[in-house]
Design a protein around this motif. Structure first.
Motif, PDB file in Angstrom:
ATOM      1  N   GLU A 146      36.426  46.155  39.352  1.00 35.07           N
ATOM      2  CA  GLU A 146      34.991  46.229  39.661  1.00 35.07           C
ATOM      3  C   GLU A 146      34.730  45.659  41.040  1.00 35.07           C
ATOM      4  O   GLU A 146      34.281  44.515  41.191  1.00 35.07           O
ATOM      5  CB  GLU A 146      34.192  45.487  38.601  1.00 35.07           C
ATOM      6  N   LEU A 162      32.666  45.358  44.334  1.00 34.49           N
ATOM      7  CA  LEU A 162      31.298  45.607  44.790  1.00 34.49           C
ATOM      8  C   LEU A 162      31.355  46.366  46.119  1.00 34.49           C
ATOM      9  O   LEU A 162      32.237  46.131  46.934  1.00 34.49           O
ATOM     10  CB  LEU A 162      30.559  44.284  44.991  1.00 34.49           C
ATOM     11  N   LEU A 189      44.312  39.955  38.463  1.00 37.19           N
ATOM     12  CA  LEU A 189      43.393  41.011  38.896  1.00 37.19           C
ATOM     13  C   LEU A 189      42.031  40.426  39.269  1.00 37.19           C
ATOM     14  O   LEU A 189      41.403  40.840  40.240  1.00 37.19           O
ATOM     15  CB  LEU A 189      43.229  42.074  37.805  1.00 37.19           C
ATOM     16  N   ALA A 190      41.596  39.440  38.476  1.00 33.49           N
ATOM     17  CA  ALA A 190      40.314  38.786  38.779  1.00 33.49           C
ATOM     18  C   ALA A 190      40.385  38.114  40.154  1.00 33.49           C
ATOM     19  O   ALA A 190      39.434  38.167  40.941  1.00 33.49           O
ATOM     20  CB  ALA A 190      39.976  37.775  37.698  1.00 33.49           C
ATOM     21  N   VAL A 218      40.211  40.789  42.911  1.00 33.28           N
ATOM     22  CA  VAL A 218      38.828  41.260  43.092  1.00 33.28           C
ATOM     23  C   VAL A 218      38.012  40.225  43.838  1.00 33.28           C
ATOM     24  O   VAL A 218      37.259  40.530  44.776  1.00 33.28           O
ATOM     25  CB  VAL A 218      38.186  41.569  41.714  1.00 33.28           C
ATOM     26  N   ASN A 219      38.201  38.972  43.453  1.00 32.86           N
ATOM     27  CA  ASN A 219      37.443  37.894  44.066  1.00 32.86           C
ATOM     28  C   ASN A 219      37.783  37.735  45.555  1.00 32.86           C
ATOM     29  O   ASN A 219      36.895  37.598  46.401  1.00 32.86           O
ATOM     30  CB  ASN A 219      37.741  36.598  43.301  1.00 32.86           C
ATOM     31  N   GLY A 237      35.548  30.030  42.916  1.00 36.88           N
ATOM     32  CA  GLY A 237      35.374  31.300  43.629  1.00 36.88           C
ATOM     33  C   GLY A 237      34.075  31.340  44.414  1.00 36.88           C
ATOM     34  O   GLY A 237      33.713  32.384  44.952  1.00 36.88           O
ATOM     35  N   ASP A 238      33.362  30.211  44.477  1.00 39.25           N
ATOM     36  CA  ASP A 238      32.094  30.176  45.214  1.00 39.25           C
ATOM     37  C   ASP A 238      32.330  30.312  46.720  1.00 39.25           C
ATOM     38  O   ASP A 238      33.297  29.781  47.257  1.00 39.25           O
ATOM     39  CB  ASP A 238      31.360  28.852  44.953  1.00 39.25           C
TER      40      ASP A 238
END
Lengths: 369, 190
Positions: free
Chosen positions: B28, B30, B150-151, B154-155, B182-183
């Motif tokens: 996903e 963006l 994977l996360a 994406v991040n 991840g901020d």
């Protein structure tokens, strides 16, 4: 001035077989399954070679009254908003459409179906119910077929009924019971777009919505993976085809029942456990097959993806476009029935199904300084 | 005078059997930047994590029996586990016959061999099923490690894309990144 004395209706004589036929017709329209069971478990009479004028008149009366009564009970009395020539109109279906302007008659095909159900053939087993090649099925006949199929779905005659081509081609039967006709050609849903069929379809919205919702709850019973897969595939194919036709011809109002039932079921069941409950505990399936089947089990709620697509398209329709009123009507319907919230619920369910769902840890936020 | 005989038949089968399982998902990502730019960022991240580019433009990495394939154009990830082995199964059967009555030796031998072949095929089928289940178990075991990776991909790609976007909008004055959560906080002067 004296009032005319009350005159009782004349007593009409019919044969025993004709009387049986009339009683079965009335039980069907009343959906009186107990009476029907009683009538059909006793010896069915031999089909009469022809019907007397009295019997024809009584049958016509039974069909006329039964049809209206059943249609009203299926929800035609309710107030709804439907599109007429691209403009939304609110009210009861029979107030929106002068009923006398449309041909609501039954053809001899309805009577031959009744004869097939209620009598036996003099020369042994009953031949299949076939349409008179010179007489097409009327809309009222099609509705009679739907009522008969609903009533006989758990009857011993069901398998034979489901094998008849006019039943397989009935759009309402296919919408309500798609899984009963796997891999059969799709009926032409365009027939529901105009004339009396569209009027009937408008009035049937509450029945269709209620039935799909209830079936979805009932079907979470323990069944095999093969059954879940076959059912999911048939449902997805049928409802998607139906929605495509309604969308292409700018009649999303005729698919309201599907949108609302999908929304209702999502509102009530936000956890994946509901959709998995009743699944057989088999771990010998490939993960790929297991995930595919679990997605197919969500056939009804996944129709929300179709309606979300409609919503996105409707937002792009400008006020000078031809379908502006239709688009606005759909956007209102989508908003009134919490389409966006249901879509989110569906996405969450699908993400729970996906063991690899990867997304940003935190969605980005922007802040103007 | 009738004589009874006993015969022994031996049958064996050797097959190479395979079991595989796969699942597909979508990253996903963006749309912070145009799709081509997002794909380039994803390619860079995949290269850094040991994925090799294939002639058809996808990136693959093999971890033991599991192959992960990522299509950077649309973010499709396919994880496939394969198991294969050569199996030899053997069976022996016995039967009797009389030299003067009943079926002949040839017929008896054929019948016993046919029975044995059926039994061997069933054994192979059971082996195949076991291998299939093993492939599924390997795949499921691997998913637990792959999901966080994977996360992270994406991040990371999203953060890089945001930085590039911010640089396009104005001058970046400060960037604060928190790898744990991840901020990402950026101050831009437009």
């Amino acid at each position: 001035m004296t009032e005319a004395p009350f005159a009782p209706p004349p007593v009409r004589s019919v044969t025993l077989a004709e009387g049986h036929l009339i009683r079965v017709a009335r039980a069907i329209w009343l959906m009186d399954s107990m009476e029907l069971a009683r009538l059909l478990t006793t010896d069915r009479p031999v089909a009469p070679p022809c019907l007397s004028p009295n019997a024809v008149e009584l049958l016509q009366e039974s069909f006329r009254k039964g049809f209206l009564r059943r249609w009203m009970q299926d929800g035609a009395w309710q107030i709804g908003t439907f599109l007429h020539q691209g403009r939304p109109r609110t009210g009861r279906v029979y107030e929106q459409h002068p009923m006398v302007e449309h041909p609501w008659g039954f053809s001899r095909n309805a009577i031959t179906l009744l004869l097939w159900l209620a009598t036996t053939h003099p020369a042994g087993p009953r031949p299949a119910w076939e349409l008179d090649p010179n007489v097409p099925l009327t809309v009222a006949d099609q509705y009679f077929v739907l009522v008969v199929y609903r009533l006989f779905r758990h009857h011993r005659d069901h398998a034979e009924l489901a094998s008849f081509v006019p039943i397989q081609e009935n759009p309402w039967v296919r919408i309500v019971f798609p899984a009963d006709f796997p891999q059969k050609p799709m009926p032409d849903f365009r027939n529901l777009l105009q004339g009396p069929a569209s009027i009937l379809q408008e009035g049937l919205q509450p029945f269709l919505e209620k039935t799909l919702f209830e079936q979805e709850h009932r079907k979470q019973q323990s069944v095999s993976y093969q059954q879940i897969q076959a059912r999911g595939e048939a449902e997805t194919e049928t409802w998607t085809t139906f929605c495509e036709v309604m969308h292409r011809f700018a009649r999303p109002d005729l698919a309201q029942f599907l949108f609302r039932s999908a929304g209702r079921i999502l509102k009530r069941n936000r956890q994946l456990d509901f959709w998995r409950r009743g699944f057989p505990l088999r771990h010998d399936l490939r993960l790929a097959d297991r995930l595919k089947i679990e997605r197919l089990a969500l056939a009804l709620p996944r129709m929300m993806e179709v309606f979300s697509g409609w919503e996105e398209q409707s937002r792009r329709v400008s006020f000078y476009d031809e379908d502006y009123a239709v688009a606005q009507w759909f956007l209102r319907e989508y908003e009134e029935h919490s389409g966006a919230a249901h879509r989110r619920t569906l996405q969450q369910l699908l993400q729970q199904l996906d063991p690899l769902a990867a997304r940003p840890l935190n969605p980005p936020e922007t802040e103007a300084l | 005078m009738s004589r009874a005989y006993r015969i022994t038949v031996r049958e064996s089968l050797t097959r190479e059997i395979r079991g595989s399982d796969e699942i597909a998902t979508q990253l996903e990502l963006l749309g912070v930047l145009p799709p081509e730019a997002m794909a380039e960022l994803l390619k860079g991240e995949l290269r850094g994590r040991g994925y090799d580019e294939t002639p058809n433009g996808t990136f693959t990495r093999t971890d033991g029996a599991v192959t992960v394939t990522v299509d950077p154009c649309d973010g499709t990830v396919v994880v496939r586990a394969e198991q294969e082995k050569e199996v030899t199964v053997e069976k022996t059967g016995e039967a009797g016959y009389f030299d003067d009555v009943g079926p002949s030796e040839k017929n008896v031998r054929e019948r016993v061999a046919e029975n044995l072949r059926k039994q061997l095929a069933e054994e192979l089928s059971a082996e195949q099923k076991q291998l299939q289940e093993k492939a599924t178990a390997v795949l499921e075991g691997h998913l637990a490690d792959l999901q966080p990776e994977l996360a992270q991909i994406v991040n990371k790609v999203t953060r890089e894309a945001l930085k590039q976007k911010a640089a396009q909008l104005g001058t970046i004055q400060s960037i604060h990144e928190d790898d744990k959560t991840g901020d990402l906080t950026m101050t831009i002067e437009v």
